[in-house]
Design an enzyme around this catalytic site. Structure first.
Site, mmCIF file in Angstrom:
data_model
loop_
_atom_site.group_PDB
_atom_site.id
_atom_site.type_symbol
_atom_site.label_atom_id
_atom_site.label_comp_id
_atom_site.label_asym_id
_atom_site.label_seq_id
_atom_site.Cartn_x
_atom_site.Cartn_y
_atom_site.Cartn_z
ATOM 1 N N CYS A 136 -4.408 -8.172 -7.367
ATOM 2 C CA CYS A 136 -2.987 -8.511 -7.429
ATOM 3 C C CYS A 136 -2.200 -7.537 -6.566
ATOM 4 O O CYS A 136 -1.935 -6.394 -6.983
ATOM 5 C CB CYS A 136 -2.501 -8.478 -8.874
ATOM 6 S SG CYS A 136 -0.735 -8.823 -9.048
ATOM 7 N N CYS A 139 1.126 -6.387 -8.036
ATOM 8 C CA CYS A 139 0.975 -5.486 -9.192
ATOM 9 C C CYS A 139 0.664 -4.068 -8.739
ATOM 10 O O CYS A 139 1.203 -3.098 -9.278
ATOM 11 C CB CYS A 139 -0.166 -5.962 -10.101
ATOM 12 S SG CYS A 139 -0.024 -7.646 -10.699
ATOM 13 N N ASP A 140 -0.229 -3.930 -7.757
ATOM 14 C CA ASP A 140 -0.790 -2.620 -7.411
ATOM 15 C C ASP A 140 -0.431 -2.115 -6.019
ATOM 16 O O ASP A 140 -0.756 -0.978 -5.674
ATOM 17 C CB ASP A 140 -2.327 -2.679 -7.528
ATOM 18 C CG ASP A 140 -2.783 -3.076 -8.924
ATOM 19 O OD1 ASP A 140 -2.072 -2.728 -9.881
ATOM 20 O OD2 ASP A 140 -3.820 -3.745 -9.053
#
Length: 309
Positions: A136, A139-140
């Site tokens: 992701c 997300c990261d």
């Protein structure tokens, strides 16, 4: 919610398909519960920007859009239950869902569990997950701001990940096993214009190298010649497709060779009273807009089924 209550509609999954199904079923005057093991929104809630959902000329924030869907479903009476459905019994007129906290019964069920990212299957992948290997980018990605990273894949998700990472990372390598992307034409054009994106065509990731327990480089192999090259990157973002979240339904509903639930255009499966919607359903296009459409259609089908009993 009382364990002895029998719902009109139980929705499994709170992504765009499930939330829309809950909204439509609730507005039809039915009792509805949506079961979700994690926070509502599914993959949409992890998407930084959605540019192809109608009504948003400049795109929409994925999390905000998912949260609005959740609040709208609740506003009309759908109840979100934070429990994971681990087993089902669809054999009777009344269906039974089992969660770690008990059993729930419903006259009809809509399966909208979506899909999860496909993994590479390389040695060290599990060990380095969260330590440089990610599924992701939104997300990261911020953990790798100013660093060099790699994206694996050639579809719309890979292209979106590469565009997002190019804004915050020093260099982005996009590795794809073919010599052209499968992503949309506009995404291909945008990526080609970014000076810090390098395409690594006709290649696959053959090995992962780590230092002090974190990813330090990826080794790519030319699929035609076998020649190898090492890319020094701190992050690898894998975007090579999805696997349907239907493991708990094994042997219960018919699936295609990819494991996606087989259902007709009304969302109906071969089991009376059980419907499928969204990315878990076998179909040609998996997008937020098709998931929402599936959810609405499945809810209308479930309402008609309940009314006919």
């Amino acid at each position: 919610m009382n364990e002895n209550d029998v719902l009109d509609v139980a929705v499994i999954g709170a992504g765009p398909a499930g939330l829309t199904a809950g909204l439509y079923a609730a507005r039809a005057g039915l009792s509805v519960a949506i079961y979700e093991r994690i926070s509502p929104g599914g993959q949409l809630a992890q998407t930084e920007r959605v540019e192809n959902y109608p009504g948003f000329a400049e795109g929409a924030d994925g999390f905000e859009l998912a949260w609005a869907m959740k609040e709208q479903a609740e506003h009309f009476g759908a109840v979100i239950v934070s429990e994971e459905v681990t087993a089902v019994d669809f054999s009777g007129e009344v269906k039974t869902l089992t969660t770690p906290f008990g059993q729930h019964k419903a006259r009809s069920v809509i399966v909208a569990t979506g899909a999860r990212p496909r993994k590479m299957g390389l040695a060290g992948e599990e060990r380095l997950a969260g330590r440089g290997v990610s599924y992701c980018a939104t997300c990261d990605g911020n953990f790798f701001r100013g660093k060099s990273v790699c994206v694996l894949g050639g579809g719309n998700t890979a292209a979106a990940d590469a565009k997002y990472l190019a804004r915050i990372c020093e260099r982005v390598y996009l590795v794809h096993r073919r010599d052209t992307l499968r992503a949309s034409a506009i995404d291909r054009e945008r990526l080609s214009s970014l000076p810090n994106v390098e395409f690594v065509w006709n290649s696959r990731i053959a090995d992962l190298h780590s230092e002090e327990g974190r990813l330090a480089a990826v080794e790519v192999e030319d699929v035609a010649t076998g020649a190898r090259r090492t890319l020094p990157v701190g992050g690898l973002f894998v975007a090579i497709g999805t696997i349907p979240n239907a493991d708990f339904l094994e042997g219960v509903l018919p699936v295609d060779k990819g494991g996606y639930i087989v259902a007709d255009e009304s969302g109906a499966t071969s089991v009376p009273g059980v419907f499928a919607a969204g990315d878990v359903r076998a179909k040609g296009l998996r997008q937020v807009v098709t998931a929402v459409s599936d959810g609405a259609i499945a809810a209308e089908s479930a309402a008609a089924y309940v009314a006919s009993r």
